[in-house]
Scaffold this motif. Sequence first.
Motif, PDB file in Angstrom:
ATOM      1  N   ASP A 164       0.829  -1.214   0.000  1.00 54.36           N
ATOM      2  CA  ASP A 164       0.000   0.000   0.000  1.00 54.36           C
ATOM      3  C   ASP A 164       0.859   1.259   0.000  1.00 54.36           C
ATOM      4  O   ASP A 164       0.545   2.244  -0.675  1.00 54.36           O
ATOM      5  N   GLU A 165       1.955   1.225   0.759  1.00 50.12           N
ATOM      6  CA  GLU A 165       2.852   2.388   0.802  1.00 50.12           C
ATOM      7  C   GLU A 165       3.513   2.607  -0.554  1.00 50.12           C
ATOM      8  O   GLU A 165       3.673   3.748  -0.987  1.00 50.12           O
ATOM      9  N   HIS A 166       3.895   1.533  -1.230  1.00 52.16           N
ATOM     10  CA  HIS A 166       4.482   1.669  -2.567  1.00 52.16           C
ATOM     11  C   HIS A 166       3.458   2.255  -3.541  1.00 52.16           C
ATOM     12  O   HIS A 166       3.799   3.101  -4.366  1.00 52.16           O
ATOM     13  N   GLN A 167       2.221   1.813  -3.435  1.00 47.00           N
ATOM     14  CA  GLN A 167       1.166   2.349  -4.296  1.00 47.00           C
ATOM     15  C   GLN A 167       0.949   3.835  -4.018  1.00 47.00           C
ATOM     16  O   GLN A 167       0.719   4.617  -4.936  1.00 47.00           O
ATOM     17  N   HIS A 209       8.674   7.313   6.282  1.00 48.60           N
ATOM     18  CA  HIS A 209       7.934   6.370   7.118  1.00 48.60           C
ATOM     19  C   HIS A 209       8.206   4.936   6.674  1.00 48.60           C
ATOM     20  O   HIS A 209       8.467   4.044   7.498  1.00 48.60           O
ATOM     21  N   HIS A 210       8.158   4.701   5.376  1.00 51.94           N
ATOM     22  CA  HIS A 210       8.369   3.364   4.825  1.00 51.94           C
ATOM     23  C   HIS A 210       9.774   2.851   5.160  1.00 51.94           C
ATOM     24  O   HIS A 210       9.941   1.705   5.597  1.00 51.94           O
ATOM     25  N   VAL A 211      10.768   3.680   4.966  1.00 53.53           N
ATOM     26  CA  VAL A 211      12.153   3.282   5.243  1.00 53.53           C
ATOM     27  C   VAL A 211      12.338   2.983   6.730  1.00 53.53           C
ATOM     28  O   VAL A 211      12.946   1.978   7.102  1.00 53.53           O
ATOM     29  N   ASP A 266       3.374  20.854  -1.630  1.00 52.41           N
ATOM     30  CA  ASP A 266       2.561  19.996  -0.752  1.00 52.41           C
ATOM     31  C   ASP A 266       2.764  18.519  -1.095  1.00 52.41           C
ATOM     32  O   ASP A 266       2.943  17.684  -0.204  1.00 52.41           O
ATOM     33  N   ARG A 267       2.711  18.193  -2.383  1.00 54.73           N
ATOM     34  CA  ARG A 267       2.857  16.804  -2.812  1.00 54.73           C
ATOM     35  C   ARG A 267       4.254  16.276  -2.514  1.00 54.73           C
ATOM     36  O   ARG A 267       4.428  15.125  -2.106  1.00 54.73           O
ATOM     37  N   LEU A 268       5.279  17.110  -2.709  1.00 55.68           N
ATOM     38  CA  LEU A 268       6.643  16.691  -2.397  1.00 55.68           C
ATOM     39  C   LEU A 268       6.795  16.419  -0.902  1.00 55.68           C
ATOM     40  O   LEU A 268       7.469  15.469  -0.502  1.00 55.68           O
ATOM     41  N   GLY A 269       6.169  17.246  -0.090  1.00 58.59           N
ATOM     42  CA  GLY A 269       6.188  17.026   1.362  1.00 58.59           C
ATOM     43  C   GLY A 269       5.526  15.711   1.732  1.00 58.59           C
ATOM     44  O   GLY A 269       6.042  14.959   2.574  1.00 58.59           O
ATOM     45  N   GLU A 270       4.395  15.411   1.104  1.00 58.38           N
ATOM     46  CA  GLU A 270       3.705  14.138   1.345  1.00 58.38           C
ATOM     47  C   GLU A 270       4.578  12.962   0.914  1.00 58.38           C
ATOM     48  O   GLU A 270       4.671  11.952   1.616  1.00 58.38           O
ATOM     49  N   LEU A 271       5.217  13.115  -0.254  1.00 61.91           N
ATOM     50  CA  LEU A 271       6.078  12.055  -0.772  1.00 61.91           C
ATOM     51  C   LEU A 271       7.240  11.791   0.180  1.00 61.91           C
ATOM     52  O   LEU A 271       7.535  10.639   0.512  1.00 61.91           O
ATOM     53  N   MET A 272       7.884  12.839   0.625  1.00 63.59           N
ATOM     54  CA  MET A 272       9.014  12.687   1.543  1.00 63.59           C
ATOM     55  C   MET A 272       8.582  12.006   2.836  1.00 63.59           C
ATOM     56  O   MET A 272       9.262  11.104   3.333  1.00 63.59           O
ATOM     57  N   ALA A 273       7.448  12.408   3.389  1.00 61.52           N
ATOM     58  CA  ALA A 273       6.951  11.813   4.630  1.00 61.52           C
ATOM     59  C   ALA A 273       6.629  10.332   4.435  1.00 61.52           C
ATOM     60  O   ALA A 273       6.947   9.493   5.288  1.00 61.52           O
ATOM     61  N   CYS A 274       6.037  10.003   3.309  1.00 65.00           N
ATOM     62  CA  CYS A 274       5.664   8.623   3.014  1.00 65.00           C
ATOM     63  C   CYS A 274       6.913   7.745   2.884  1.00 65.00           C
ATOM     64  O   CYS A 274       6.977   6.652   3.468  1.00 65.00           O
ATOM     65  N   VAL A 275       7.894   8.215   2.141  1.00 59.98           N
ATOM     66  CA  VAL A 275       9.119   7.442   1.938  1.00 59.98           C
ATOM     67  C   VAL A 275       9.881   7.296   3.255  1.00 59.98           C
ATOM     68  O   VAL A 275      10.359   6.200   3.588  1.00 59.98           O
ATOM     69  N   GLU A 284      10.822  -0.366   7.535  1.00 60.20           N
ATOM     70  CA  GLU A 284      11.662  -1.468   7.071  1.00 60.20           C
ATOM     71  C   GLU A 284      12.869  -1.654   7.981  1.00 60.20           C
ATOM     72  O   GLU A 284      13.186  -2.767   8.390  1.00 60.20           O
ATOM     73  N   GLU A 285      13.548  -0.553   8.293  1.00 58.59           N
ATOM     74  CA  GLU A 285      14.764  -0.628   9.103  1.00 58.59           C
ATOM     75  C   GLU A 285      14.485  -1.033  10.546  1.00 58.59           C
ATOM     76  O   GLU A 285      15.268  -1.761  11.148  1.00 58.59           O
ATOM     77  N   ASP A 286      13.392  -0.558  11.106  1.00 54.87           N
ATOM     78  CA  ASP A 286      13.091  -0.813  12.518  1.00 54.87           C
ATOM     79  C   ASP A 286      12.318  -2.098  12.773  1.00 54.87           C
ATOM     80  O   ASP A 286      12.409  -2.671  13.864  1.00 54.87           O
TER      81      ASP A 286
END
Length: 86
Positions: free
Chosen positions: A9-12, A43-45, A32-41, A48-50
């Motif tokens: 879902d996060e990749h989508q 969070h995802h990373v 705004d969209r770049l901020g959302e993208l950065m936050a999403c990536v 995965e790491e944690d």
Amino acid sequence: RGMIQDAYDEHQEVKSLLEEIEGTGNDSELEDRLGELMACVEHHVREEEDELFPRIEKACDTVELMQLGAQLLEAKKSMPSEVLAA
């Protein structure tokens, strides 16, 4: 819901945001969209790491981890670049 479904879902969501960014002509909306993208990536990373990687490390021995890494690298070679970018 499982960890795999959440990751999918996060990749989508990232793909969707990238499509929105491509069609954005407004600087404010782009920001705004770049901020959302950065936050999403981020969070995802972090997830995965944690969570994901430590679980894999506990479940596998060194040989299995090396084999898994080799399989991942091999799979990446055959993936279209747009899949890797998302």
